[in-house]
Design an enzyme around this catalytic site. Sequence first.
Site, PDB file in Angstrom:
ATOM      1  N   GLN A 150      34.442  48.367  38.782  1.00  0.00           N
ATOM      2  CA  GLN A 150      34.674  49.018  40.068  1.00  0.00           C
ATOM      3  C   GLN A 150      35.054  50.485  39.857  1.00  0.00           C
ATOM      4  O   GLN A 150      34.515  51.386  40.505  1.00  0.00           O
ATOM      5  CB  GLN A 150      35.798  48.274  40.810  1.00  0.00           C
ATOM      6  CG  GLN A 150      36.096  48.813  42.179  1.00  0.00           C
ATOM      7  CD  GLN A 150      34.987  48.516  43.170  1.00  0.00           C
ATOM      8  OE1 GLN A 150      34.585  47.377  43.329  1.00  0.00           O
ATOM      9  NE2 GLN A 150      34.479  49.540  43.836  1.00  0.00           N
ATOM     10  N   ASP A 208      42.451  49.459  49.316  1.00  0.00           N
ATOM     11  CA  ASP A 208      42.073  48.091  48.914  1.00  0.00           C
ATOM     12  C   ASP A 208      42.845  47.136  49.828  1.00  0.00           C
ATOM     13  O   ASP A 208      43.772  47.551  50.543  1.00  0.00           O
ATOM     14  CB  ASP A 208      42.440  47.887  47.422  1.00  0.00           C
ATOM     15  CG  ASP A 208      42.011  46.529  46.866  1.00  0.00           C
ATOM     16  OD1 ASP A 208      41.247  45.797  47.540  1.00  0.00           O
ATOM     17  OD2 ASP A 208      42.447  46.187  45.754  1.00  0.00           O
ATOM     18  N   CYS A 256      36.894  49.339  47.798  1.00  0.00           N
ATOM     19  CA  CYS A 256      36.107  48.490  46.902  1.00  0.00           C
ATOM     20  C   CYS A 256      35.389  47.369  47.644  1.00  0.00           C
ATOM     21  O   CYS A 256      34.391  46.854  47.154  1.00  0.00           O
ATOM     22  CB  CYS A 256      37.011  47.913  45.812  1.00  0.00           C
ATOM     23  SG  CYS A 256      38.465  47.069  46.474  1.00  0.00           S
ATOM     24  N   ARG A 298      27.563  49.777  42.368  1.00  0.00           N
ATOM     25  CA  ARG A 298      27.964  48.751  41.394  1.00  0.00           C
ATOM     26  C   ARG A 298      26.758  48.333  40.553  1.00  0.00           C
ATOM     27  O   ARG A 298      26.849  48.136  39.346  1.00  0.00           O
ATOM     28  CB  ARG A 298      28.533  47.510  42.123  1.00  0.00           C
ATOM     29  CG  ARG A 298      29.825  47.728  42.881  1.00  0.00           C
ATOM     30  CD  ARG A 298      31.010  47.960  41.967  1.00  0.00           C
ATOM     31  NE  ARG A 298      31.253  46.862  41.048  1.00  0.00           N
ATOM     32  CZ  ARG A 298      31.927  45.749  41.353  1.00  0.00           C
ATOM     33  NH1 ARG A 298      32.464  45.604  42.547  1.00  0.00           N
ATOM     34  NH2 ARG A 298      32.111  44.801  40.460  1.00  0.00           N
TER      35      ARG A 298
HETATM   36  N1   CP Z   1      34.566  44.940  45.017  1.00  0.00           N
HETATM   37  C1   CP Z   1      34.294  43.723  44.506  1.00  0.00           C
HETATM   38  O1   CP Z   1      34.538  43.443  43.318  1.00  0.00           O
HETATM   39  O2   CP Z   1      33.737  42.866  45.393  1.00  0.00           O
HETATM   40  P1   CP Z   1      33.522  41.298  45.180  1.00  0.00           P
HETATM   41  O3   CP Z   1      34.900  40.689  45.117  1.00  0.00           O
HETATM   42  O4   CP Z   1      32.744  40.846  46.373  1.00  0.00           O
HETATM   43  O5   CP Z   1      32.791  41.071  43.889  1.00  0.00           O
HETATM   44  N1  NVA Z   2      42.555  43.694  44.815  1.00  0.00           N
HETATM   45  C1  NVA Z   2      41.455  42.888  45.263  1.00  0.00           C
HETATM   46  C2  NVA Z   2      40.158  43.475  44.823  1.00  0.00           C
HETATM   47  C3  NVA Z   2      38.928  42.753  45.263  1.00  0.00           C
HETATM   48  C4  NVA Z   2      37.663  43.379  44.759  1.00  0.00           C
HETATM   49  C5  NVA Z   2      41.619  41.467  44.743  1.00  0.00           C
HETATM   50  O1  NVA Z   2      42.040  41.318  43.584  1.00  0.00           O
HETATM   51  O2  NVA Z   2      41.340  40.534  45.471  1.00  0.00           O
END
Ligand code: CP
Ligand code: NVA
Length: 305
Positions: free
Chosen positions: A131, A223, A263, A291
Amino acid sequence: MKRDLIDVKDLTKEEILQILALTARLKKDRFLMPEALKHKSVGLVFQKPSNRTRVSFEVGIKQLGGECVYLSPSEINLGVRETTEDVARTLSRYFDAIVARVNYNKDVLALAKYASIPVINGLCDMYHPCQALTDLFSVMEKFPKLTDVTVSYIGDGNNVCHSLLMCCAKIGVDIKIATPAGYEPNVNVIMAAKAVAKENGSDIVITHSPIEGVKDVDVIYSDVWVSMGQEVETQQRIRDFQNFQINKDLVKHAKENYIFMHCLPAHRGQEVTGEIIDGPHSIVFDQAENRLHTQKAVMIFLAGN
Ligand code: CP
Ligand code: NVA
């Protein structure tokens, strides 16, 4: 000797810049290097749900001429059905690389230690390196001179924040992080990032004030307030983070041409309002697309022919 990507700190600044340069070439032509993973197979070991990570890896592997096998949480069940060490040793006999999304950093470290093939961290509680590399690439598309940029991260000081912090430090990008008290980034990660930032001439500010966090920045990053696995803390977290929402009042403190990044997945009405994430400053779907390109570059770097 095989290399892993557990976090951005595993790469040198020059290697990161090399990966970002290859990412740009792969974005221009999705079918560049169609044999980079020819006759190679990648295992996707996922202990948590995913949209972007799983899909972009699967599509990317196929575009590079490779094969992949997705292994869901119920199939591998790391450390429960069998030890993580045995999973790593077994999968090394079938695959040429592993992408792992795990609950705890120790799990991806154990996979990397006992696997004889490269292990790429597809998110754990501490880091999300794919990411962060993507995010720096996405920032660079908007602001090519990265050393003039200030990034602001507003929210929970966990996985996405840690990797973004280290990636900015490596490239020499200034970063300000605003979290509620008790949700600061890990102290060891901050210390490591500060040492790297010093070498590269960039600043790191950690604050509890969202206004200070976004003041005069070029990038506002957010996030979720409740990460995967923290669902029992939802009500408490919504209370603790309520002043950290990215909304039209907060963004007034940023530079006029700021960009909004996330993200994803996002929760409109919690960490960001709909008008910001769906508004003209938002680049969240460019990030999601990137990505694909960035991870193809990472795989070519670690496991390509
Ligand atoms: N940003 C990200 O990692 O998305 P996912 O959890 O959908 O893979
Ligand atoms: N901080 C979040 C990021 C998801 C891509 C998690 O860990 O769920």
